[in-house]
Design an enzyme around this catalytic site. Sequence first.
Site, PDB file in Angstrom:
ATOM      1  CB  THR A 105      -0.882   0.020   1.266  1.00  0.00           C
ATOM      2  OG1 THR A 105      -1.661  -1.172   1.306  1.00  0.00           O
ATOM      3  CG2 THR A 105      -1.780   1.238   1.306  1.00  0.00           C
ATOM      4  CB  CYS A 106       2.149   3.609  -2.067  1.00  0.00           C
ATOM      5  SG  CYS A 106       3.198   5.079  -2.114  1.00  0.00           S
ATOM      6  CB  VAL A 107      -1.218   6.376   1.795  1.00  0.00           C
ATOM      7  CG1 VAL A 107      -2.158   5.215   1.546  1.00  0.00           C
ATOM      8  CG2 VAL A 107      -0.420   6.148   3.053  1.00  0.00           C
TER       9      VAL A 107
END
Length: 126
Positions: A105-107
């Site tokens: 996941t990349c935020v």
Amino acid sequence: MDKVCFKTKKGPAAVGPYSSAVIYGDMIYMSGMIGVDPKTGKAPEGGTLAQAKQVFENIGTVLQEMDAGMDDVLKTTVYLTNMDDFIEVNKLYAEVFGPNFPARTCVEVSKLPMGLSIEVECIAKK
């Protein structure tokens, strides 16, 4: 099974009241790792990419202390203060974890500790 709290001796020190990782059974839950040099406690010059290189080096160092390695990483969460850095971080990420990539996941977040621009947490198998 017992929870084992792990504090690194070779990676960067925690900047708060938490363990570097928690080992539960054959799983490693690593706290978010920032891009500071463990010897100096400072981020390398060169912006997000330099910090990302240090982050992945730190993750590898801490995993090694627990008899694990980058190939054992199952899931990562990447926090960036600017999603415009995604492409260059993604290229480095591919080099570090390829070809058998962990789930990810990349935020984008508004701020990270010490004014840094990237933090990565991971789950690995021991």
